[in-house]
Design an enzyme around this catalytic site. Sequence first.
Site, PDB file in Angstrom:
ATOM      1  N   GLY A  22      -0.499  -4.832   0.548  1.00 41.52           N
ATOM      2  CA  GLY A  22      -1.662  -4.519  -0.125  1.00 41.52           C
ATOM      3  C   GLY A  22      -1.779  -5.397  -1.274  1.00 41.52           C
ATOM      4  O   GLY A  22      -2.954  -5.783  -1.543  1.00 41.52           O
ATOM      5  N   ASP A  62      -2.071  -6.525   8.143  1.00 42.30           N
ATOM      6  CA  ASP A  62      -3.471  -6.362   7.733  1.00 42.30           C
ATOM      7  C   ASP A  62      -3.876  -6.910   6.477  1.00 42.30           C
ATOM      8  O   ASP A  62      -3.262  -8.277   6.141  1.00 42.30           O
ATOM      9  CB  ASP A  62      -3.727  -4.852   8.075  1.00 42.30           C
ATOM     10  CG  ASP A  62      -3.174  -3.867   6.671  1.00 42.30           C
ATOM     11  OD1 ASP A  62      -2.192  -4.370   6.095  1.00 42.30           O
ATOM     12  OD2 ASP A  62      -3.562  -3.020   6.392  1.00 42.30           O
ATOM     13  N   GLY A  67       0.945  -1.252  -0.062  1.00 41.16           N
ATOM     14  CA  GLY A  67      -0.117  -0.022  -0.008  1.00 41.16           C
ATOM     15  C   GLY A  67       0.814   1.116  -0.011  1.00 41.16           C
ATOM     16  O   GLY A  67       2.207   1.249   0.396  1.00 41.16           O
ATOM     17  N   GLU A 112       5.101  -5.733   7.354  1.00 39.87           N
ATOM     18  CA  GLU A 112       4.430  -4.556   8.131  1.00 39.87           C
ATOM     19  C   GLU A 112       5.214  -4.434   9.552  1.00 39.87           C
ATOM     20  O   GLU A 112       5.419  -3.135   9.956  1.00 39.87           O
ATOM     21  CB  GLU A 112       2.978  -4.800   8.396  1.00 39.87           C
ATOM     22  CG  GLU A 112       2.294  -4.595   7.053  1.00 39.87           C
ATOM     23  CD  GLU A 112       2.248  -5.877   6.174  1.00 39.87           C
ATOM     24  OE1 GLU A 112       1.644  -5.579   4.917  1.00 39.87           O
ATOM     25  OE2 GLU A 112       2.576  -6.661   6.484  1.00 39.87           O
TER      26      GLU A 112
END
Length: 481
Positions: free
Chosen positions: A161, A192, A112, A184
């Site tokens: 992402g 996530d 992301g 992450e």
Amino acid sequence: MLRQTIRMTAASKVSSPSNVAMNRIRMVNNWLGARVNMSTTAAKADAVEADVLHRKHLSSRTFVLNRPKALNALNLSMVRNMTPQLQAWDASDLCKVIVIKGAGGRAFCAGGDVRQVVELAGSGKQNEALDFFAEEYKLNHMIATLKTPFVAILDGITMGGGVGLSVHAPFRIATEKTVFAMPETNIGLFPDVGGSFFLPRLDGETGTYLGLVGTQLKGIDTVLAGIATHYVPSERLAALEDRLSELETDNHDVINMAIEDFVSEPLHDHKYALSEHRDAIDRCFRFNTVEEIVAALEQEKTPFAEKTLKTLRTVSPTSLKVTLQQIREGANLGIADCFRMEHQLARQFLYGSDFAEGVRALLIEKTFDPKWKPATIEEVDREQMLGQYFRNQAPKALSLSSSATWREYPYSRYALPSEDEIRKIVLGQSEGSGPLQLTSEEVADVCVKKSGGKIGVREKVMEVLSRKVTKGTEGELKWIN
């Protein structure tokens, strides 16, 4: 229109029109030429500028992530580009299969665009920053619960992402260029995009290890780990896409058989990258506190353990403790509730300091010296962490596009068998596994038959059995817990 112009010109030669008529024909030709050039130029400009391209070919519909210079990093514009189109394609009777891939040849999607998110949060616009996570998770959930078959082609870097756009799909195609990771914790965040759902459902404690450490897996290893469902050499992808577009059904089994026709034969000399460490991973990462995991690794006294410890002492201590807890909780949640939990976690990280600090140190200034607060694992109070991140309910819960959910992946049969499936066959607890006293080859035969002859099953089964079984006094296989 161009053919009409040619016919007009040909007719004018026969009828010898006046100079005025000829001038008009020239003007029309010039105007047409300008319009054609303008349209072509505009189309090219749109193709260059659009961050996600939409393509239709026969029965297939394709998203092309189109930010190659940014390794197709996902931003809010891309999410908003895809979401309504995905809903429309899923509702269309003409669309039989949806494909997603990346442009540029280097990456499917490298993650992301967290730099923009951190900048918003840093200027006091945490709610706007949270919009990115909310809309991203909605899209991830939509992909997970589509009725139309969804095929993700992971031809290159697939992280963060990019994992969310692919890992929940029924078909995930790896190539020799695939590089998977959920890194992450390195930037003070947590894995996530549904990591709380898919990580605890990988073999043993593989997901816990990958989520905490951020280790990369490449190529066929992503299939052996259960992250990808098929391994197709990149040179076959164009032909595969053509084949998918020719299908006149949205039956998942038919889609699977079509993909299997392009799968590479097993690499008999390939050794799964995690194979020699899998026992240590299960031993050390089975605990429910980071402190216990660290202590177990310290007892191993191996190069693998030392390397892992070094990483754990480098990444965000807060991220480590939140990540471990989210994986443990996610193991008992449905996929929709996992996304809701992650939305709550994302909100808390936007108000904390480690996420911004990690992005600064690793992605913006690239000093690679993040100053975590708290600075050590021991300084992160577990009860305080649970209260802040897991018990502190957000003012507004994540709203998903549908109520669809499930506790296990409904299309897991398209991947290689899990260790748990193999264990049940060894112990005679699986339908069709036959008598208890099976040889290793017979266990592999049962698994291959159950999979419909899927390529790679025998290799996966034999790798698992080499670690997880011993032979009893009568030669029967005994599973090692």
